[in-house]
Design a protein around this motif. Sequence first.
Motif, PDB file in Angstrom:
ATOM      1  N   ALA A 504       0.539  -0.958  -0.108  1.00  0.00           N
ATOM      2  CA  ALA A 504      -0.187   0.120  -0.154  1.00  0.00           C
ATOM      3  C   ALA A 504       1.272   1.168  -0.326  1.00  0.00           C
ATOM      4  CB  ALA A 504      -0.452  -0.056   1.119  1.00  0.00           C
ATOM      5  N   GLU A 505       2.021   1.390   0.458  1.00  0.00           N
ATOM      6  CA  GLU A 505       2.617   2.440   0.469  1.00  0.00           C
ATOM      7  C   GLU A 505       3.422   2.624  -0.491  1.00  0.00           C
ATOM      8  OE1 GLU A 505       5.709   4.191   3.567  1.00  0.00           O
ATOM      9  OE2 GLU A 505       5.858   2.222   3.820  1.00  0.00           O
ATOM     10  N   ALA A 506       4.093   1.845  -1.711  1.00  0.00           N
ATOM     11  CA  ALA A 506       4.715   2.261  -2.192  1.00  0.00           C
ATOM     12  C   ALA A 506       3.326   2.264  -3.916  1.00  0.00           C
ATOM     13  CB  ALA A 506       4.974   0.957  -3.115  1.00  0.00           C
ATOM     14  N   ALA A 507       2.061   1.894  -3.605  1.00  0.00           N
ATOM     15  CA  ALA A 507       1.001   1.950  -4.594  1.00  0.00           C
ATOM     16  C   ALA A 507       0.444   3.490  -4.380  1.00  0.00           C
ATOM     17  CB  ALA A 507       0.262   0.956  -4.317  1.00  0.00           C
ATOM     18  N   LEU A 508       0.818   3.610  -2.916  1.00  0.00           N
ATOM     19  CA  LEU A 508       0.356   5.398  -2.463  1.00  0.00           C
ATOM     20  C   LEU A 508       1.227   6.077  -3.732  1.00  0.00           C
ATOM     21  CD1 LEU A 508      -1.345   5.130   0.499  1.00  0.00           C
ATOM     22  CD2 LEU A 508      -2.787   5.814  -1.476  1.00  0.00           C
ATOM     23  N   ARG A 509       3.074   6.104  -2.943  1.00  0.00           N
ATOM     24  CA  ARG A 509       3.757   6.821  -3.235  1.00  0.00           C
ATOM     25  C   ARG A 509       3.638   7.336  -5.020  1.00  0.00           C
ATOM     26  NH1 ARG A 509       7.311   4.050  -1.173  1.00  0.00           N
ATOM     27  NH2 ARG A 509       7.778   5.135   0.190  1.00  0.00           N
ATOM     28  N   LEU A 510       2.800   5.983  -5.448  1.00  0.00           N
ATOM     29  CA  LEU A 510       3.213   6.249  -7.150  1.00  0.00           C
ATOM     30  C   LEU A 510       2.010   7.361  -7.052  1.00  0.00           C
ATOM     31  CD1 LEU A 510       3.563   2.750  -7.813  1.00  0.00           C
ATOM     32  CD2 LEU A 510       5.058   4.302  -8.571  1.00  0.00           C
ATOM     33  N   TYR A 511       0.696   6.877  -6.867  1.00  0.00           N
ATOM     34  CA  TYR A 511      -0.371   7.668  -6.296  1.00  0.00           C
ATOM     35  C   TYR A 511       0.089   9.551  -6.734  1.00  0.00           C
ATOM     36  CZ  TYR A 511      -4.860  10.298  -5.769  1.00  0.00           C
ATOM     37  OH  TYR A 511      -5.942  10.754  -6.507  1.00  0.00           O
ATOM     38  N   ALA A 512       0.607   9.278  -5.478  1.00  0.00           N
ATOM     39  CA  ALA A 512       0.850  10.962  -4.463  1.00  0.00           C
ATOM     40  C   ALA A 512       1.823  11.457  -6.115  1.00  0.00           C
ATOM     41  CB  ALA A 512       2.089  10.493  -4.153  1.00  0.00           C
ATOM     42  N   HIS A 513       3.620  10.678  -6.700  1.00  0.00           N
ATOM     43  CA  HIS A 513       3.801  11.518  -7.543  1.00  0.00           C
ATOM     44  C   HIS A 513       2.545  11.912  -8.731  1.00  0.00           C
ATOM     45  CE1 HIS A 513       7.131   9.556  -5.707  1.00  0.00           C
ATOM     46  NE2 HIS A 513       7.675  10.091  -5.053  1.00  0.00           N
ATOM     47  N   ARG A 514       1.480  11.218  -9.102  1.00  0.00           N
ATOM     48  CA  ARG A 514       1.401  11.398  -9.782  1.00  0.00           C
ATOM     49  C   ARG A 514       0.405  13.266  -9.721  1.00  0.00           C
ATOM     50  NH1 ARG A 514      -0.472   6.628 -10.537  1.00  0.00           N
ATOM     51  NH2 ARG A 514      -2.694   7.288 -10.301  1.00  0.00           N
ATOM     52  N   HIS A 515       0.200  12.964  -8.362  1.00  0.00           N
ATOM     53  CA  HIS A 515      -1.216  13.971  -7.975  1.00  0.00           C
ATOM     54  C   HIS A 515      -0.226  14.672  -7.088  1.00  0.00           C
ATOM     55  CE1 HIS A 515      -3.968  11.654 -10.668  1.00  0.00           C
ATOM     56  NE2 HIS A 515      -3.522  11.254  -9.994  1.00  0.00           N
ATOM     57  N   PRO A 516       1.121  15.727  -7.075  1.00  0.00           N
ATOM     58  CA  PRO A 516       1.373  16.188  -6.538  1.00  0.00           C
ATOM     59  C   PRO A 516       0.764  17.619  -5.887  1.00  0.00           C
ATOM     60  CG  PRO A 516       2.521  16.604  -8.343  1.00  0.00           C
ATOM     61  CD  PRO A 516       1.427  15.629  -8.360  1.00  0.00           C
ATOM     62  N   GLU A 517      -0.443  18.026  -6.113  1.00  0.00           N
ATOM     63  CA  GLU A 517      -1.180  18.911  -5.407  1.00  0.00           C
ATOM     64  C   GLU A 517      -2.306  18.136  -4.842  1.00  0.00           C
ATOM     65  OE1 GLU A 517      -3.406  16.914  -8.818  1.00  0.00           O
ATOM     66  OE2 GLU A 517      -1.401  16.908  -8.688  1.00  0.00           O
ATOM     67  N   GLU A 518      -2.038  17.556  -4.552  1.00  0.00           N
ATOM     68  CA  GLU A 518      -3.482  16.466  -3.472  1.00  0.00           C
ATOM     69  C   GLU A 518      -2.920  16.407  -2.267  1.00  0.00           C
ATOM     70  OE1 GLU A 518      -5.538  13.214  -4.220  1.00  0.00           O
ATOM     71  OE2 GLU A 518      -5.608  13.861  -6.812  1.00  0.00           O
ATOM     72  N   LYS A 519      -3.846  16.635  -1.719  1.00  0.00           N
ATOM     73  CA  LYS A 519      -3.611  16.621   0.267  1.00  0.00           C
ATOM     74  C   LYS A 519      -4.431  15.906   1.374  1.00  0.00           C
ATOM     75  CE  LYS A 519      -1.540  19.442   4.448  1.00  0.00           C
ATOM     76  NZ  LYS A 519      -1.412  21.031   5.198  1.00  0.00           N
ATOM     77  N   PHE A 520      -3.977  14.329   1.339  1.00  0.00           N
ATOM     78  CA  PHE A 520      -5.352  13.831   2.149  1.00  0.00           C
ATOM     79  C   PHE A 520      -4.678  13.072   3.073  1.00  0.00           C
ATOM     80  CE2 PHE A 520      -4.448  12.434  -1.962  1.00  0.00           C
ATOM     81  CZ  PHE A 520      -4.793  10.973  -1.388  1.00  0.00           C
ATOM     82  N   ASN A 521      -5.545  12.633   4.143  1.00  0.00           N
ATOM     83  CA  ASN A 521      -5.683  11.697   4.958  1.00  0.00           C
ATOM     84  C   ASN A 521      -5.725  10.197   4.412  1.00  0.00           C
ATOM     85  OD1 ASN A 521      -3.225  12.607   6.552  1.00  0.00           O
ATOM     86  ND2 ASN A 521      -4.633  13.410   7.653  1.00  0.00           N
ATOM     87  N   LEU A 522      -5.469   8.982   4.629  1.00  0.00           N
ATOM     88  CA  LEU A 522      -6.477   7.586   4.832  1.00  0.00           C
ATOM     89  C   LEU A 522      -5.731   6.504   6.175  1.00  0.00           C
ATOM     90  CD1 LEU A 522      -5.519   6.918   0.646  1.00  0.00           C
ATOM     91  CD2 LEU A 522      -7.303   7.400   1.530  1.00  0.00           C
ATOM     92  N   ARG A 523      -6.359   5.790   6.167  1.00  0.00           N
ATOM     93  CA  ARG A 523      -6.826   4.736   6.764  1.00  0.00           C
ATOM     94  C   ARG A 523      -7.233   3.082   6.020  1.00  0.00           C
ATOM     95  NH1 ARG A 523      -9.557   1.045  10.283  1.00  0.00           N
ATOM     96  NH2 ARG A 523     -11.543   2.545   9.923  1.00  0.00           N
ATOM     97  N   ILE A 524      -5.864   2.328   5.881  1.00  0.00           N
ATOM     98  CA  ILE A 524      -6.053   1.311   4.997  1.00  0.00           C
ATOM     99  C   ILE A 524      -6.706   0.291   6.270  1.00  0.00           C
ATOM    100  CG2 ILE A 524      -5.339  -0.290   3.476  1.00  0.00           C
ATOM    101  CD1 ILE A 524      -5.697   2.680   2.302  1.00  0.00           C
ATOM    102  N   PHE A 525      -7.648  -0.358   5.811  1.00  0.00           N
ATOM    103  CA  PHE A 525      -7.902  -1.612   7.265  1.00  0.00           C
ATOM    104  C   PHE A 525      -8.430  -2.719   6.801  1.00  0.00           C
ATOM    105  CE2 PHE A 525     -11.676   0.040   6.135  1.00  0.00           C
ATOM    106  CZ  PHE A 525     -13.040  -0.550   6.485  1.00  0.00           C
TER     107      PHE A 525
END
Length: 579
Positions: A504-525
């Motif tokens: 999940a961390e690596a996948a979200l890092r890829l997402y964050a690189h594509r969307h540097p303008e976004e800012k949010f918090n997630l909880r994976i469960f």
Amino acid sequence: MIKFNDVLLTDRELIQSYTLHGDSQNCDLSFANIISWRFLYDTQYAVIDGFLVFRFYSGHHLAYMGPLAKPDSEGRLPDVLRAVDVVKVLRQDAIAMGHPFLMIGAGKELVQRMEAAMPGVFKMKQERDFFDYIYSREKLETLSGKHLQSKRNHCNKFRALYPQYEYRPLQPEMIPQCLKLEEEWRLKIKDSATDSEKQNLFEELRSMTRAFLYWNQLDCLGGTIFVDNKLVAFTYGCAINLDTFDVCVEKADVDYEGAFSIINQEFLKHLPQQYIHINREEDLGENGLRRAKLSYKPELLLEKYSIMEKEPLADFADTERIKTETMNLWRDTFHDSEDFMKLYFEEVYHPEINVVCQIDGHVVGALQTIPMRLKMGDEEASAAYISGVSVQAEMRRQNIGSSLMRQAHNTLYAKHTVFASLIPAEPWLFDWYAQCGYSQSINAIAGPDGVGEMDFATFDAWQRSQQSILLHSEKDFKTAIKDLHTSGETLPVAASGMVRVIDAEAALRLYAHRHPEEKFNLRIFADKDIANNNTYYAIANGEVQKTDRPLPQASALTIGQLSLFIFKDLKTVMTLMMN
């Protein structure tokens, strides 16, 4: 196969019906430790013939703890010989899960009985770094005797320097102060800590954060020391059994001389009197920690052993038998042509990608994890294509399929794979794979016109022109084209595919690189296969921070929902898949 269950908070009563009333003093059996460290060990439990057993991952190897018996109505425990029979069952479970048998933290008596029952089968190794330090509560509380004079001096010095200090029970409202103190303490020692010690401290922080998060449900007890209304030390722990208490964590501000000694003593003064033994856990082979624990003069070093197969690869060494049985299982499940199977098992299959379940020395379930790359915009990620998921017909509905998927997911996670994909063979399997964490975030398409006559360079230019696609290597492409020509098909058949997030961390890092303008918090469960994914993630400025500390306004997503989120703006496809 044995049906193991993920350890949940709601399992406390069942688990403690074995641990609290037993005679084991092993710190690994305190419920607080079981829950708070599950992120690292992915712990599961089962009850076999009246014994409680735990299965978990040590590093990337499947492992077990020694069976625990529940006392009868008169408080008597069954003979340990019955536990040996349970170990034999666990050994078969390990083989079915594709791992040589490994037991960690076994007691001396079980080791002796196993060697007597199965001589020469196992290698028994005494693990000194994991011995538990167990002390007399009375001696730690009074610090009486010549050997503990220096500890009394530390406490007396603290009392002389800070006569106004206060001891207070650790309450939930104090938790933010405890976390702040731990952070300050870690900063002060980080320059002198080794890389191994830093990793241990990071993992301890994650465990501590989870214990605090579930404080009220874990039945923890803790204490604090305040000086001038400032928190300078805290500790907490949990019962192992009815007379042994496990001290899980102890932290203090080193600028306050004697703070560690005073919190140790004061906490025990306020601990319920039933606890006459104190387990202060292992030293992990760290010399400074070992000296400190020995200086308090333990009454017992609880010996722990690892139990390993002497010939660990015996059940997996016959790769030709395993390949043949896997191929037969494929034939019985999918009824593919002999030409296709010959091509697949000569050019795609490899023992290293084959995940199997073996029972009574035969393959009864298998799948392959074919390594690939996943193009996502301008970036690529490590991925795997799950192929040939099959279970022997007479062995179905015995949890073998779920165990295969769990085994595959953990193996892929250990290899730093970010995503797994597959194409369900039948419509009803979409729901089953969804339960395994997959979502319909990818489509299997029919590829470019004339693909059967293309050279790889032309195909590669086409696949890299796609926004998001599972990439074929030249070898894989040529094998897929051979399959087209062998089957007589002109184009691959279009179908619906599915994707799962493995890391999940690596996948979200890829997402964050594509969307540097976004800012949010997630909880994976609710990732039942990879517990390390279940936590909080802060995404901001193209970066990801993973933490166990609850984040404000965090959106909660299952692992399946996470892939829907990550792929929502991508038209991800795959083609020329071999099954």
